[in-house]
Scaffold this active site. Structure first.
Site, short mmCIF file in Angstrom:
data_model
loop_
_atom_site.label_atom_id
_atom_site.label_comp_id
_atom_site.label_asym_id
_atom_site.label_seq_id
_atom_site.Cartn_x
_atom_site.Cartn_y
_atom_site.Cartn_z
NE ARG A 154 41.54 52.56 51.23
CZ ARG A 154 41.10 51.31 51.02
NH1 ARG A 154 41.81 50.29 51.43
NH2 ARG A 154 39.96 51.11 50.41
CE LYS A 199 32.01 52.70 51.17
NZ LYS A 199 33.24 51.94 51.13
NE ARG A 246 40.01 44.04 52.52
CZ ARG A 246 39.15 44.98 52.16
NH1 ARG A 246 37.86 44.79 52.26
NH2 ARG A 246 39.60 46.15 51.74
NE ARG A 267 42.20 46.06 48.05
CZ ARG A 267 40.94 46.49 48.18
NH1 ARG A 267 39.93 45.67 48.03
NH2 ARG A 267 40.69 47.75 48.47
NE ARG A 269 36.27 56.30 48.62
CZ ARG A 269 36.17 55.01 48.28
NH1 ARG A 269 35.47 54.64 47.24
NH2 ARG A 269 36.76 54.09 49.01
P1 AMP Z 1 37.42 51.08 47.54
O1 AMP Z 1 37.67 49.66 47.16
O2 AMP Z 1 36.02 51.52 47.27
O3 AMP Z 1 37.85 51.39 48.94
O4 AMP Z 1 38.34 51.98 46.58
C1 AMP Z 1 39.73 51.79 46.52
C2 AMP Z 1 40.42 53.06 46.06
O5 AMP Z 1 39.93 53.45 44.76
C3 AMP Z 1 40.23 54.28 46.93
O6 AMP Z 1 41.11 54.29 48.03
C4 AMP Z 1 40.50 55.39 45.93
O7 AMP Z 1 41.88 55.54 45.68
C5 AMP Z 1 39.86 54.87 44.66
N1 AMP Z 1 38.43 55.27 44.56
C6 AMP Z 1 37.34 54.45 44.58
N2 AMP Z 1 36.21 55.15 44.48
C7 AMP Z 1 36.57 56.45 44.42
C8 AMP Z 1 35.85 57.68 44.32
N3 AMP Z 1 34.50 57.74 44.30
N4 AMP Z 1 36.58 58.83 44.27
C9 AMP Z 1 37.93 58.83 44.28
N5 AMP Z 1 38.67 57.71 44.40
C10 AMP Z 1 37.99 56.53 44.46
#
Ligand code: AMP
Length: 214
Positions: free
Chosen positions: A167, A13, A123, A156, A88
């Site tokens: 996740r 996404k 990745r 990462r 989320r």
């Molecule tokens: P992402 O890169 O979007 O997968 O985000 C990485 C991490 O950031 C996630 O695994 C969460 O720990 C945190 N995170 C990002 N967006 C949110 C959200 N909307 N609500 C809660 N945690 C978030």
């Protein structure tokens, strides 16, 4: 136009949001990127978020809602925006509605869990310039070295296989119910994401077609 990109972590996404953002000339707001940036610069919010993020858990709703509210109030959001990785949870979606966001549509990119596990655990990211690679699908010319800037390629912490599984579990439990939430509002568009090595362009074409047919 105000668009939400929904989908499991690693469904692509972020990439799709960036491409649509360029073609519609509206900003992408990625809460994951904002939190990683806060972590890097060592802000209070970054410190609070670190443990949750590294364990594959969601950062508490109130923290994320706060940063999104501030970001959406900035001038560049006046003509619309794309939300990548927010909301989320149902309380986050309700908070967005309460802000009067008036979202136009929600694009859900569907990809199977096993494809995501392979994609995310392979990745690699350049620690210097941030360019991303994949050990199988998009390797660097020299293993462990960035083609663009010769920086070191790292994994990462939240891309480690156990964290990826966590996740995904969190996604199915907390985020997937948002599909029903937005379907009830008549805003949900489901798009088949790329499976393994399929093309980014093909998924983008599906998204643009769906947006144009609304
Ligand atoms: P992402 O890169 O979007 O997968 O985000 C990485 C991490 O950031 C996630 O695994 C969460 O720990 C945190 N995170 C990002 N967006 C949110 C959200 N909307 N609500 C809660 N945690 C978030």
């Amino acid at each position: 136009m105000k668009i939400i990109f929904l989908g499991a972590p690693g469904a692509g996404k972020g990439t799709q949001a960036e491409i649509v953002s360029k073609s519609l000339n509206i900003p992408t707001i990625s809460t994951g990127d904002m939190i990683r940036e806060a972590l890097k610069t060592g802000t209070e919010m970054g410190k609070k978020a670190k443990a949750y993020m590294e364990a594959g858990d969601l950062v508490p709703d109130q923290v994320v809602i706060g940063i999104v509210k501030e970001r959406l109030a900035l001038d560049d959001c006046k003509n619309g925006y794309i939300l990548d990785g927010f909301p989320r949870t149902i309380p986050q979606a309700e908070a967005l509605d309460a802000m009067g966001a008036d979202i136009d549509c929600v694009i859900d990119i569907e990809v199977k869990d096993e494809v995501i596990i392979n994609r995310m655990s392979g990745r690699r990211v350049c620690e210097k310039c941030g360019k991303t690679y994949h050990t199988e699908n998009n390797p660097s010319k020299i293993e462990g070295v960035c083609d663009a800037c010769t920086g070191a390629l790292i994994q990462r912490k939240d891309d480690h296989i156990d964290t990826v599984k966590k996740r995904l579990e969190t996604y199915h439990k907390e985020t997937e119910p948002l599909k029903g939430y937005y379907e009830a509002q008549g805003k949900l568009i489901e798009v088949e994401g790329k499976d393994g090595k399929g093309s980014i362009e093909a998924t983008h074409a599906l998204i643009m077609e769906a947006l144009n047919n609304r």
